[in-house]
Design an enzyme around this catalytic site. Structure first.
Site, PDB file in Angstrom:
ATOM      1  N   ASP A  53      15.581  39.435  56.773  1.00 33.15           N
ATOM      2  CA  ASP A  53      16.239  40.725  56.696  1.00 33.15           C
ATOM      3  C   ASP A  53      16.744  40.967  57.907  1.00 33.15           C
ATOM      4  OD1 ASP A  53      15.937  43.332  54.432  1.00 33.15           O
ATOM      5  OD2 ASP A  53      17.026  43.456  56.106  1.00 33.15           O
ATOM      6  N   ASP A  78      20.586  37.260  59.661  1.00 31.10           N
ATOM      7  CA  ASP A  78      21.907  37.519  58.747  1.00 31.10           C
ATOM      8  C   ASP A  78      22.048  36.428  57.954  1.00 31.10           C
ATOM      9  OD1 ASP A  78      24.107  38.061  57.512  1.00 31.10           O
ATOM     10  OD2 ASP A  78      25.278  38.605  59.444  1.00 31.10           O
ATOM     11  N   GLY A 124      21.921  26.725  49.668  1.00 35.46           N
ATOM     12  CA  GLY A 124      21.805  25.392  50.235  1.00 35.46           C
ATOM     13  C   GLY A 124      20.252  25.046  50.608  1.00 35.46           C
ATOM     14  N   TYR A 169      32.172  44.911  46.763  1.00 35.43           N
ATOM     15  CA  TYR A 169      30.829  44.747  46.104  1.00 35.43           C
ATOM     16  C   TYR A 169      31.073  44.161  44.777  1.00 35.43           C
ATOM     17  CZ  TYR A 169      26.046  46.201  44.800  1.00 35.43           C
ATOM     18  OH  TYR A 169      24.969  46.005  44.418  1.00 35.43           O
ATOM     19  N   TYR A 183      26.435  25.783  41.810  1.00 35.83           N
ATOM     20  CA  TYR A 183      25.373  24.879  42.008  1.00 35.83           C
ATOM     21  C   TYR A 183      24.325  24.352  40.998  1.00 35.83           C
ATOM     22  CZ  TYR A 183      25.743  25.030  47.140  1.00 35.83           C
ATOM     23  OH  TYR A 183      26.274  24.892  48.351  1.00 35.83           O
ATOM     24  N   THR A 199      18.669  51.762  39.803  1.00 38.87           N
ATOM     25  CA  THR A 199      17.218  51.639  39.983  1.00 38.87           C
ATOM     26  C   THR A 199      16.696  52.723  40.933  1.00 38.87           C
ATOM     27  OG1 THR A 199      17.028  49.468  39.421  1.00 38.87           O
ATOM     28  CG2 THR A 199      15.053  50.447  40.311  1.00 38.87           C
ATOM     29  N   ARG A 212      21.999  57.127  47.388  1.00 38.53           N
ATOM     30  CA  ARG A 212      22.623  57.043  46.149  1.00 38.53           C
ATOM     31  C   ARG A 212      22.423  58.365  45.456  1.00 38.53           C
ATOM     32  NH1 ARG A 212      22.294  51.741  44.542  1.00 38.53           N
ATOM     33  NH2 ARG A 212      23.672  52.261  42.666  1.00 38.53           N
TER      34      ARG A 212
HETATM   35  N1  UDP Z   1      27.145  60.884  42.803  1.00 43.37           N
HETATM   36  C1  UDP Z   1      27.229  62.330  42.717  1.00 43.37           C
HETATM   37  N2  UDP Z   1      27.050  62.960  43.710  1.00 43.37           N
HETATM   38  C2  UDP Z   1      26.521  62.450  44.967  1.00 43.37           C
HETATM   39  C3  UDP Z   1      26.297  61.079  44.847  1.00 43.37           C
HETATM   40  C4  UDP Z   1      26.765  60.383  43.731  1.00 43.37           C
HETATM   41  O1  UDP Z   1      27.746  62.974  41.824  1.00 43.37           O
HETATM   42  O2  UDP Z   1      26.058  63.047  46.050  1.00 43.37           O
HETATM   43  C5  UDP Z   1      27.640  60.090  41.329  1.00 43.37           C
HETATM   44  C6  UDP Z   1      28.631  58.992  41.538  1.00 43.37           C
HETATM   45  O3  UDP Z   1      29.807  59.459  41.836  1.00 43.37           O
HETATM   46  C7  UDP Z   1      28.234  58.205  40.567  1.00 43.37           C
HETATM   47  C8  UDP Z   1      26.990  58.517  40.008  1.00 43.37           C
HETATM   48  O4  UDP Z   1      26.518  59.709  40.766  1.00 43.37           O
HETATM   49  O5  UDP Z   1      28.953  58.712  39.399  1.00 43.37           O
HETATM   50  C9  UDP Z   1      26.011  57.298  40.719  1.00 43.37           C
HETATM   51  O6  UDP Z   1      25.891  57.166  41.972  1.00 43.37           O
HETATM   52  P1  UDP Z   1      25.095  56.148  42.670  1.00 43.37           P
HETATM   53  O7  UDP Z   1      25.237  56.626  44.185  1.00 43.37           O
HETATM   54  O8  UDP Z   1      23.921  56.180  42.233  1.00 43.37           O
HETATM   55  O9  UDP Z   1      25.817  54.627  42.640  1.00 43.37           O
HETATM   56  P2  UDP Z   1      26.712  54.188  41.522  1.00 43.37           P
HETATM   57  O10 UDP Z   1      25.889  54.228  40.287  1.00 43.37           O
HETATM   58  O11 UDP Z   1      28.019  54.792  41.349  1.00 43.37           O
HETATM   59  O12 UDP Z   1      26.689  52.630  41.913  1.00 43.37           O
END
Ligand code: UDP
Length: 336
Positions: A53, A78, A124, A169, A183, A199, A212
């Site tokens: 990491d 990295d 690799g 992403y 591969y 998750t 999140r």
């Molecule tokens: N979201 C939200 N408020 C927050 C953070 C996220 O309403 O403070 C919403 C975001 O726009 C998405 C969902 O919650 O629709 C899930 O967001 P997450 O950050 O878990 O990532 P994602 O599933 O979009 O990759």
């Protein structure tokens, strides 16, 4: 508490005689939220683990307790840059990547690199060591899926905007999958791809750009601060508790006969973000107000996995309900 959850995973895997005992395993991104759960489980199961990491989004504290263990080894590196090992690995699990949408804006190049150059380096190593490789991909490869394909099966090819804010992403993970398949095709490697859906659980980061929806709402609820729903909250996600996710990933990593497969691992209980905010407000006994902020561009409207394949080939299904999983996660946030 983590101990209790690790025991749950153990019980499920041991029931089907799944074990990694004696295996030498390299985990890239092993200090991250999911990576550190995998390290913990594999050490407990009797494997030898090298955690690689660079702490871009991983956290030293997630693996600190493992450093005394003679079967655990940490390498700060990295993975998008080449690295050579003298010892031989049996298994490689490539997990290294930033994953929070707020990080997409700030570190798009790193995200692209860890899932293209990074998986290339991991492949690799796998080729050199004749190791089995598992790549952790994502539901984001489906982008904003056509509603006719929600719940989304692995056969859906996605609806992704390559030049939008999530492109770094989504496209990086899609390219990562293509690297893995190349591969396998060209060198006959034993590979597997897991598409991980949202998750949550202990060790998830809640601060700044790493947060999140789940950890942000929990922190906001516990502090009686406004809970920030983006848009009108009608967009959906399907949230998987960490023990279910780790169990599914490890089943795919361990089983024979699933070489070359791609499998969705996620809970298929689809929930709106507004509903999530309400549940977390209730479970945190919060006085928080739920407020509505602008919806980020390209935020997927619906996300839910079709898990028929995982049920069939891995004998896996999610077991933890959203309320139970959130209650455990909230408890962890209260005591961390
Ligand atoms: N979201 C939200 N408020 C927050 C953070 C996220 O309403 O403070 C919403 C975001 O726009 C998405 C969902 O919650 O629709 C899930 O967001 P997450 O950050 O878990 O990532 P994602 O599933 O979009 O990759």
């Amino acid at each position: 508490m983590l101990e209790e959850d690790l025991r749950v995973i153990e019980k499920e895997l041991k029931r089907d005689d799944i074990t990694f005992e004696g295996k030498n395993i390299l985990i890239t991104g092993g200090a991250g939220f999911l990576g550190s759960w995998i390290c913990d489980y594999l050490i407990r199961d009797g494997a030898k683990v090298t955690c690689l990491d660079n702490f871009a989004s991983g956290v030293p504290g997630n693996i600190e307790h493992l450093k005394e263990n003679k079967n655990f080894n940490f390498v700060k590196h990295d993975i998008s840059k080449p690295i050579y090992f003298n010892e031989k690995y049996d298994r490689i699990i490539h997990m290294a990547s930033r994953a929070s949408p707020f990080e997409f804006k700030k570190y798009p190049i790193q995200i692209l690199k860890s899932n293209t150059l990074g998986i290339w380096v991991s492949l690799g190593i796998a080729k050199e060591h004749q190791a089995r490789l598992l790549y952790t991909s994502t539901s984001e490869v489906y982008g904003n899926p056509d509603p006719r394909f929600v719940p989304t099966p692995e056969t859906y090819n996605g609806n992704v905007n390559p030049i939008g804010p999530r492109g770094c992403y989504d496209e990086a993970k899609r390219a990562g999958e293509a690297f893995v398949m190349a591969y396998r095709l060209q060198h006959g490697l034993d590979t597997r791809i897991v598409r991980i859906f949202n998750t949550y659980g202990p060790r998830m980061r809640s601060e700044d750009i790493y947060g999140r929806a789940v950890p942000r709402f929990i922190e906001q609820g516990l502090k009686n601060e406004p809970i920030t729903v983006f848009g009108d909250g009608s967009q959906t996600r399907s949230f998987t508790y960490v023990t279910d996710e780790v169990e599914g990933i490890l089943r795919l990593a361990a089983m024979d006969g699933v070489e070359g497969k791609v499998v969705n691992i996620g809970n298929d209980n689809e929930t709106t973000i507004l509903e999530l905010a309400r549940i977390i407000k209730e479970l945190t006994n919060s006085d928080s107000e739920i407020i509505f902020l602008p919806l980020p561009e390209d935020d997927p409207e619906r996300r839910s996995p079709d898990i028929t394949r995982a049920k069939k080939i891995l004998q896996w299904k999610p077991k933890v309900s959203l309320k139970d999983g959130l209650a455990k996660t909230i408890k962890w946030f209260e005591t961390k």
